[in-house]
Design a protein around this motif. Sequence first.
Motif, PDB file in Angstrom:
ATOM      1  N   SER A 269     -29.524  18.837  20.084  1.00 13.81           N
ATOM      2  CA  SER A 269     -30.760  19.083  19.340  1.00 13.81           C
ATOM      3  C   SER A 269     -31.984  18.895  20.227  1.00 13.81           C
ATOM      4  CB  SER A 269     -30.852  18.141  18.131  1.00 13.81           C
ATOM      5  OG  SER A 269     -29.774  18.342  17.254  1.00 13.81           O
ATOM      6  N   GLU A 270     -31.973  17.806  21.006  1.00 10.61           N
ATOM      7  CA  GLU A 270     -33.104  17.525  21.895  1.00 10.61           C
ATOM      8  C   GLU A 270     -33.267  18.626  22.937  1.00 10.61           C
ATOM      9  OE1 GLU A 270     -32.099  13.690  23.430  1.00 10.61           O
ATOM     10  OE2 GLU A 270     -32.236  12.734  21.452  1.00 10.61           O
ATOM     11  N   LEU A 271     -32.142  19.090  23.462  1.00  7.44           N
ATOM     12  CA  LEU A 271     -32.174  20.132  24.482  1.00  7.44           C
ATOM     13  C   LEU A 271     -32.762  21.423  23.928  1.00  7.44           C
ATOM     14  CD1 LEU A 271     -31.404  20.921  27.383  1.00  7.44           C
ATOM     15  CD2 LEU A 271     -29.135  21.533  26.521  1.00  7.44           C
ATOM     16  N   TYR A 272     -32.345  21.800  22.721  1.00  5.88           N
ATOM     17  CA  TYR A 272     -32.847  23.045  22.135  1.00  5.88           C
ATOM     18  C   TYR A 272     -34.336  22.963  21.796  1.00  5.88           C
ATOM     19  CZ  TYR A 272     -28.806  26.122  21.826  1.00  5.88           C
ATOM     20  OH  TYR A 272     -27.780  26.989  22.132  1.00  5.88           O
ATOM     21  N   VAL A 273     -34.831  21.792  21.394  1.00  3.57           N
ATOM     22  CA  VAL A 273     -36.265  21.633  21.116  1.00  3.57           C
ATOM     23  C   VAL A 273     -37.075  21.908  22.383  1.00  3.57           C
ATOM     24  CG1 VAL A 273     -38.073  19.936  20.612  1.00  3.57           C
ATOM     25  CG2 VAL A 273     -36.046  20.051  19.164  1.00  3.57           C
ATOM     26  N   VAL A 274     -36.644  21.283  23.478  1.00  4.80           N
ATOM     27  CA  VAL A 274     -37.351  21.464  24.751  1.00  4.80           C
ATOM     28  C   VAL A 274     -37.207  22.908  25.240  1.00  4.80           C
ATOM     29  CG1 VAL A 274     -37.380  20.790  27.186  1.00  4.80           C
ATOM     30  CG2 VAL A 274     -37.130  19.055  25.416  1.00  4.80           C
ATOM     31  N   ARG A 275     -35.995  23.444  25.120  1.00  6.12           N
ATOM     32  CA  ARG A 275     -35.768  24.801  25.593  1.00  6.12           C
ATOM     33  C   ARG A 275     -36.638  25.812  24.836  1.00  6.12           C
ATOM     34  NH1 ARG A 275     -30.518  28.787  25.083  1.00  6.12           N
ATOM     35  NH2 ARG A 275     -31.399  30.413  26.419  1.00  6.12           N
ATOM     36  N   ALA A 276     -36.718  25.657  23.521  1.00  7.39           N
ATOM     37  CA  ALA A 276     -37.497  26.601  22.715  1.00  7.39           C
ATOM     38  C   ALA A 276     -38.959  26.612  23.148  1.00  7.39           C
ATOM     39  CB  ALA A 276     -37.379  26.253  21.232  1.00  7.39           C
ATOM     40  N   GLU A 277     -39.541  25.426  23.364  1.00  7.64           N
ATOM     41  CA  GLU A 277     -40.945  25.347  23.762  1.00  7.64           C
ATOM     42  C   GLU A 277     -41.171  25.934  25.156  1.00  7.64           C
ATOM     43  OE1 GLU A 277     -43.617  24.653  22.147  1.00  7.64           O
ATOM     44  OE2 GLU A 277     -42.642  24.002  20.286  1.00  7.64           O
ATOM     45  N   LEU A 278     -40.299  25.572  26.107  1.00  8.03           N
ATOM     46  CA  LEU A 278     -40.476  26.046  27.479  1.00  8.03           C
ATOM     47  C   LEU A 278     -40.224  27.551  27.586  1.00  8.03           C
ATOM     48  CD1 LEU A 278     -38.827  23.187  29.604  1.00  8.03           C
ATOM     49  CD2 LEU A 278     -41.258  23.583  29.161  1.00  8.03           C
ATOM     50  N   GLU A 279     -39.195  28.038  26.898  1.00  8.41           N
ATOM     51  CA  GLU A 279     -38.916  29.478  26.916  1.00  8.41           C
ATOM     52  C   GLU A 279     -40.054  30.253  26.245  1.00  8.41           C
ATOM     53  OE1 GLU A 279     -36.249  31.259  28.122  1.00  8.41           O
ATOM     54  OE2 GLU A 279     -34.505  29.935  28.157  1.00  8.41           O
TER      55      GLU A 279
END
Length: 207
Positions: free
Chosen positions: A71-81
């Motif tokens: 979950s944490e990884l996808y939150v960061v990934r969504a913002e950076l992408e």
Amino acid sequence: MQKDAYTLILEAIDEGTYRPGDRLVESELADRFGVSRTPIREALQRLETQSLLARDGRSLIVASLDHNQLSELYVVRAELEGLAARLAARHATPEEVRVLSEMVEEDAALLGNPHALSRANRRFHKQIHLASHNRYLVQQLDLVHRSMALMATTSLAAEGRGEVALAEHTAIVDAIRTHNEDRAYEALKDHISKAFITRLKLDASNA
């Protein structure tokens, strides 16, 4: 250019040669990649520092992500992408946009082959990262995508996800082509969100 031991091991994890839970043995890796054990040992230490490998007694194994880490990884990934897409809409050259468009067209031939589609998907996202023309963002996204390699399966393996993902890629490219920064940001964030939902469903069905 010859690849170093770190890159060779990382690519093997990324391609699924070594999967979460697999034990990595220095001597076996040295034989596989045709390098001495010293660079292998240094590469394993580096991968452990980056949390891509974990200790299991005295052995090193490929790490796996628990639900919270995912979950944490996808939150960061969504913002950076999303940021990468926004900056690509601002800075991408006509040639870079054309490459993105051709990638989407060519990837349609890979539908039904989740492994090949997953590799193509990584190339597509990497191209957007580069089109952002922000080296620091590219570095951060590289770190995120290394951690993505710890997922045992691709969300593109889900029934119908490949077709939907390509449609989402088309919308992202259209937004970048028309320099619509807000739409590019939202389209890519939405794309990552839907991939995460698909992954949660896959994990639930495999539990």
